[in-house]
Scaffold this active site. Structure first.
Site, short mmCIF file in Angstrom:
data_model
loop_
_atom_site.label_atom_id
_atom_site.label_comp_id
_atom_site.label_asym_id
_atom_site.label_seq_id
_atom_site.Cartn_x
_atom_site.Cartn_y
_atom_site.Cartn_z
N GLN A 197 -0.59 -7.19 1.59
CA GLN A 197 -1.42 -6.42 0.67
C GLN A 197 -0.94 -6.75 -0.74
O GLN A 197 0.11 -6.27 -1.18
CB GLN A 197 -1.30 -4.94 0.97
CG GLN A 197 -1.65 -4.59 2.42
CD GLN A 197 -3.15 -4.65 2.71
OE1 GLN A 197 -3.94 -3.95 2.09
NE2 GLN A 197 -3.54 -5.54 3.63
N ARG A 203 -1.96 0.50 -1.95
CA ARG A 203 -2.37 -0.62 -2.80
C ARG A 203 -3.51 -1.38 -2.14
O ARG A 203 -3.68 -1.33 -0.91
CB ARG A 203 -1.19 -1.55 -3.06
CG ARG A 203 -0.68 -2.28 -1.82
CD ARG A 203 0.47 -3.24 -2.17
NE ARG A 203 1.44 -2.59 -2.99
CZ ARG A 203 1.77 -2.99 -4.24
NH1 ARG A 203 1.24 -4.07 -4.76
NH2 ARG A 203 2.64 -2.31 -4.95
N ALA A 256 -6.95 5.15 1.11
CA ALA A 256 -6.64 3.84 1.69
C ALA A 256 -6.86 2.71 0.68
O ALA A 256 -7.34 2.94 -0.43
CB ALA A 256 -7.50 3.62 2.93
N HIS A 257 -6.55 1.53 1.10
CA HIS A 257 -6.64 0.37 0.19
C HIS A 257 -8.07 0.12 -0.28
O HIS A 257 -9.01 0.25 0.47
CB HIS A 257 -6.04 -0.90 0.80
CG HIS A 257 -6.51 -1.29 2.16
ND1 HIS A 257 -6.02 -2.39 2.81
CD2 HIS A 257 -7.41 -0.73 2.99
CE1 HIS A 257 -6.61 -2.51 3.97
NE2 HIS A 257 -7.45 -1.52 4.11
N ASN A 258 -8.16 -0.23 -1.54
CA ASN A 258 -9.42 -0.61 -2.17
C ASN A 258 -10.42 0.53 -2.32
O ASN A 258 -11.58 0.29 -2.70
CB ASN A 258 -10.07 -1.79 -1.42
CG ASN A 258 -9.25 -3.06 -1.56
OD1 ASN A 258 -8.30 -3.28 -0.82
ND2 ASN A 258 -9.57 -3.88 -2.54
#
Lengths: 339, 339, 339
Positions: free
Chosen positions: C192, C212, C233-235
């Site tokens: 990530q 991230r 969560a990511h994004n």
């Protein structure tokens, strides 16, 4: 690094001319020095307009003349390509004089301990491990080689971690299980004298909690990946290669087979067993044993096909009640009087 | 320790011959030097084949001639037996020179502060307390005698902890409540100037969060046990001897009576009251006051008996819709035309 | 401080005689030297019996002759009054010699670093920031001016925090997103390599987790307030001025518009979009895009009006089944034979 070198390292063919690449990015943001992936057909329009220097994609999607890494498994190969460019986190190496290492602890070769790390008595930290600031490792623990424990991760006494563990910030392993006996004077704590045993290649998310067993061990199988804020109670055992997604809760002594997938916020009651390959939908509540290969959803859970139909029916329930009332009314003459 | 000594310490009779015991274990794993418990009839087969040196069980289950601790309350007596063999966690004692203690703080007799502990101004740490690495205790706190604060537990300013508290790793007490006033320019923080007050004999799980009150105090009653990852919002008050299981969330100003049980992942809205002895099933959503002694389940919650029936009916809802459609069709000639 | 001075500072009129005030409290607990608020009509009885020296309320509720701060927006003005009396937490200032600051880090004017803080290479800590014990800030981070990071908060590498951030104890920003590619040998981690970017005036609750991005950035918009134990969560990208309440989970790449409100324990699946002003009820499960301005509830979610009716209908489902069975029985003669 040259694109040809990237291709060589991950074992892929490439098309187009060779270029110098310095990183990875998305199709929309990548520049001429970067590689971007096509991971799903829905991103084909972005492929058309990308400024990426090179693209990783299946052969059939490779734009004419473009520099491409040709992959039959884009997601998997992309993971490998990214790994070539990813830098590990952190900015120190070696054992900080501001870390506390118990004189009876053993540190393997190449261990990095940041300031404010605590390593307890008789604990063994495997070769190449990195423990970030604020990590606590209690006494009698074992951490396999290659482990990374991010800031403020906690391993209570006697926790065993297999090789290549990744424990994210704030995760707690080996806290006491929630066990009390009732007495006339309130709840009496049952001391939790078991431990936590984690297999190899396991990743555990930020602020997750895995309790030690009352007796014996709480176990997480090899290759299982646990997301943030997950709760795993005492004496739970997971199989290998399970995926346990954020905010899932698993109650005491429940067993998971291999390859089980638990989607976000699902809850499993205590003392049940889920067979190999079981998949549980998000927010489901599982209250009974589930045979291998089943897909379930809902709270309480039912098989996934039924759950899908129930979900579609549910918004129509108020109307259904009106329709039944109308039917009853229409029947009334026949049923004359006895409502 | 001799079995006879164990029996004497916990006040139980024993049968069979006296033996030397060195620990506790399960019926399946215990060896000749260990005591194992029979805690439920379903483990009777394990009792038949156990290699345990001694067994704790009810008199009627005691195997002929075996060394047994005879108990009328096996769960409770087992808790006491385990406590005889459980070692407290940790490998240091005394006040580490690597701890930070504010000059205006007061430490009672026999306090252990590990390296990297922070104790703020005017805070009083009671006799015999142990604070593990990374624990933060802000200013103006009071920790009663015998408390154990595991690694990275946090007590923000003015938190009060009764005697014998057990605060697991990463738990946060006294973080700001979630309070904002709306303005044309966005959410304006309402400073949270109350505190958290915890009774005696309270245990709080790993990575749980208990917010300070906006004004006054968020309160947890004596003997209440809170599991991992539980959220308790500002101005909540729990009664005595409540059980609040993992991942439960209680919104602001909600009050619990004594002996309330909230099962895993249940959620309670703000500003409601649950009477003494209320039990809430796992994953329930409680949106209104619940009278004492009630058992509720479901989201939104209903009484437990109804919830059980609803849970059984729900998978049949799609079929019910088809049946109603069939009835409507059958009625059509009579209802001629006006659908 | 005189009541007249308080009135002047927050721009309110006051009625009654001027008094000396030393603090704020509730109507029930306030004494003669304190101001108390009337924030809702339901507290009018408490207003009648309060011993508070002064009251903040709307003009129409101001008791005859009492000392009152007259407000048209009591909640908002109360936030401002409390802020006058609230003391910031903590008992030290300046940079502790027991903090670790990487030689390549940059500290702004008036920064306070408590003991056991870690600041990594090339990280910039803005003017006036306070970092409590156990805070970890990795390399290449930026913290805007005026930020407060409470104990054991963690910012992994390259996290950016806007001005006036408040990060509560144990919150983790920038942990790895949960991303794996399937292989014949198990789940392969997708490194990530993105980061977390937080706007200005954002508050993040205790033990929350924000991952991230896989690539690019996970983003939280200006003025958004995130409660305890939330998972992002990511994004994920949130708009401005969102309210994300305790234990909510938002899966990968989901986007929120401005002013979105997610009530406690709600879950959002990955890769969906919620428009501006969307409101999601507690414990809801949102599995699809939601248009701006919608209010939804339930799991799976439906529009709020429908959800309310469904919630009222659900407890009657078992009885509905019996009614349909009765109808079918009554119809039987007509349907003769083909059941």
């Amino acid at each position: 690094m040259l694109l040809s070198q990237v291709a060589g390292k991950v074992g892929l063919d490439f098309s187009g001319h060779d270029i110098d690449v310095c990183g990875v990015n998305t199709l929309t943001l990548a520049g001429p020095g970067e590689i971007a992936p096509l991971l799903h057909r829905k991103y084909l329009p972005q492929l058309a307009s990308t400024r990426a220097g090179a693209v990783l994609c299946e052969q059939r999607h490779a734009p004419e003349g473009a520099s491409c890494l040709l992959s039959k498994s884009p997601k998997l190969d992309w993971a490998r390509v990214v790994a070539l460019f990813a830098r590990p986190q952190g900015c120190l190496s070696g054992v900080s004089p501001q870390a506390f290492v118990h004189p009876e602890a053993e540190l393997g070769d190449g261990v990095t301990l940041y300031p404010f790390v605590f390593v307890g008595a008789r604990t063994k930290v495997g070769a190449g491990c990195t423990l970030f600031p604020g990590v606590y490792v209690g006494e009698d623990c074992e951490i396999g080689p290659g482990g990374v424990l991010y800031p403020n991760a906690v391993l209570m006494a006697a926790t065993k971690l297999g090789a290549n563990a990744i424990i994210h910030a704030g995760a707690v392993l080996g806290s006491d299980g929630y066990g009390y006996a009732q007495s006339p004077h309130g709840h009496v704590k049952v001391p939790q004298v078991g431990n936590v045993v984690i297999g190899r290649d396991v990743e555990i998310g930020a602020n997750a909690a895995i309790d030690r067993a009352a007796l014996e061990s709480t176990k997480v199988g090899d290759g299982t990946k646990i997301d943030n804020l997950v709760q795993i109670a005492h004496n739970v055992e997971t199989g290998k290669h399970c995926l346990i997604i954020s905010q899932v809760g698993i109650a005491g002594s429940t067993k998971l087979g291999d390859g089980v997938v638990l989607a976000g916020q699902a809850g499993l009651r205590d003392n049940i067993a889920l067979g190999d390959g079981v998949q549980v939908a998000a927010q489901s509540g599982v209250g009974q044993d589930i045979p291998a290969g089943s897909v379930v959803g809902g709270s309480p859970s039912m098989d996934a096909a039924t759950y899908l139909k129930v979900s579609l029916s549910l918004p129509k329930l108020p109307e259904l009640m009106r329709r039944v009332r109308r039917l009853e009314k229409a029947m009334e003459p026949k049923e004359s009087g006895h409502e």
